[in-house]
Design a protein around this motif. Structure first.
Motif: not given
Length: 471
Positions: A323-350
């Motif tokens: 699980k890719w966890c992206v949490e509590y980010q503020v004013n961040n326009k440069e988040i890049i998830i590049s090394e991905t896998d078909s078994r992975q999930t992405v969870y973006i919170y708050q």
């Protein structure tokens, strides 16, 4: 024959007189019992029997559904067990409140808020346990309970508390449906866990309709509610650390960007009745997504830093298991998830005023509790889900089978030419638009609003629902 007939009549009259005497004695006994009822500490109202039945029936609901629910939870995970234990404590506190109401007159609003504090405190723990275990494999179980724990506030809802429980059941089913989808035919314990909880919510709704149709039933001839209420149990003190004395007890109060279910606010706001909408801000035209000026096909990161309220916790970005966890980010326009896998999930919170780019192919993507956040991704095998968000932009450049939007205000979904078969499911949401490519690459995007209003009619003994369009 005449003498025999006279004897028979005399015998019948004798029996009738004896029966009348017994009935008169029984009537006097009942009257005596009724007049002595207050001295025994019971309810003095004519509705004392129904009130006692309401308490007993509430306990029956717990025995029938929650007791096996607790047993199954012990087969899942410690965090689920801990959360369910807090739910049980909250239900026990609510049963005490129902019992107090059966013996007492309806109190003032301030006293009522005091009476529901034990329920409130345990309910808060249900939400906090979920927020403390965001990486748990049983996160859907934790979310099902925390998102629906507001059901406990039916005791302060008037004049129709039953629909409130129905609404909370809908919040729970958003997550329990995920559990059934994942574990049906694979893990029967998970399926049984869902079935017991949903059955409890359904039966609770029926119970409220029967015993508390227009609100929690109080005894108009009862005593003082504050005096009748049992003393609240003292919360367990946290274990002291080796470095010093234990920390002070928590103070439950409203905080900005609070993650869990703030039941204190829920109960107090619902208790206002008609005044509950007094503090709401007016929605201006520039806040409506249909008036957004940016209609481009690419979600752009604006250079302007908007003034926002930062989440309470520090930002987090990383891979935890699958699980890719992206949490509590503020004013961040440069988040890049590049090394991905078909078994992975992405969870973006708050996240607030943030842009997330996902390259390659992942299994599923979820946005939860985000504001003014955009996501650009290539491919998702399962779905992209949005829940409890405000002003969200989603752009898929490849393919995604489905997009689910729940309890969200303002959603722009940009579909690519290869993703026009995407299924979009929305519930309890507003201001939603889908943008698709024009007839040719040089044409502008075509913006289509997702219906928010529907009309249902009965046709051939079946319900037929159609969207309502306003020209």
């Amino acid at each position: 024959m005449n003498m025999s007939s006279d004897a028979t009549v005399a015998e019948l009259l004798k029996r009738l007189e004896a029966a009348t005497t017994r009935l008169e004695s029984l009537e006097k006994a009942l009257a005596t019992a009724a007049s002595s009822a207050p001295a025994s500490g019971g309810s003095v109202s004519a509705g004392s029997a129904p009130s006692a039945a309401a308490v007993k029936e509430f306990q029956n609901l717990i025995d029938q559904h929650i007791t096996p629910f607790v047993a199954i939870s012990k087969k899942l995970a410690p965090e689920v067990v801990k959360q369910v234990e807090e739910l049980v404590k909250a239900l026990e506190a609510e049963k005490n409140l129902i019992n107090t109401a059966s013996q007492s007159k309806k109190p003032s609003q301030d006293v009522l808020m005091e009476l529901i504090k034990p329920v409130n405190n345990f309910a808060q723990q249900v939400g906090q346990i979920r927020d403390s275990n965001r990486s748990s494999k049983f996160f859907n179980n934790l979310s099902a309970l925390s998102e629906s724990v507001g059901l406990l506030s039916w005791v302060v809802v008037e004049p129709t508390p039953a629909p409130h429980v129905a609404e909370m059941r809908g919040s729970a089913e958003f997550y329990t449906n995920r559990i059934l989808k994942e574990f049906k035919g694979v893990n029967q314990d998970q399926v049984d866990w869902v079935q017991h909880y949903i059955a409890f919510l359904k039966d609770l709704e029926k119970y409220i309709k029967q015993y508390h149709t227009t609100g929690l039933t109080w005894n108009p001839k009862g005593g003082d509610a504050k005096s009748a209420a049992p003393a609240p149990a003292a919360p367990a003190a946290p274990a002291p650390s080796a470095g010093g004395p234990p920390p002070p007890p928590p103070v439950f109060k409203a905080e900005p960007e609070k993650k869990g279910a703030d039941m204190n606010a829920v109960f107090s706001q619902i208790g206002k009745g008609e005044g509950v909408t007094a503090g709401l801000k007016k929605v201006t035209n520039d806040m409506k997504s249909k008036n957004f000026t940016d209609k481009s096909s690419v979600v752009k990161a604006s250079s302007k830093q908007e003034k926002v309220v930062a989440p309470a916790k520090p930002p987090k970005f990383g891979l935890e298991g699958n699980k890719w966890c992206v949490e509590y980010q503020v004013n961040n326009k440069e988040i890049i998830i590049s090394e991905t896998d078909s078994r992975q999930t992405v969870y973006i919170y708050q996240c607030v005023n943030t842009v997330v780019q996902i390259k390659g192919k992942v299994n599923a993507i979820t946005l939860d509790g985000c504001k003014k956040t955009a996501i650009v991704f290539e491919n998702a095998i399962s779905s992209c889900e949005v829940v409890n968000c405000t002003s969200i932009e989603i752009q898929v450049t490849g393919r995604v089978p489905s997009v689910a939007i729940d309890k969200t205000s303002g959603a722009q979904v940009y579909l690519s030419a290869t993703s026009l078969d995407t299924e979009i499911v929305s519930s309890k949401s507003s201001e939603m638009n889908v943008l698709i490519p024009g007839a040719t690459p040089n044409d502008d995007l075509v913006e289509i609003a997702i219906p928010e209003q529907f009309k249902t009619i009965v046709r051939d003994n079946k319900l037929v629902t159609e969207s309502v369009s306003h020209v």
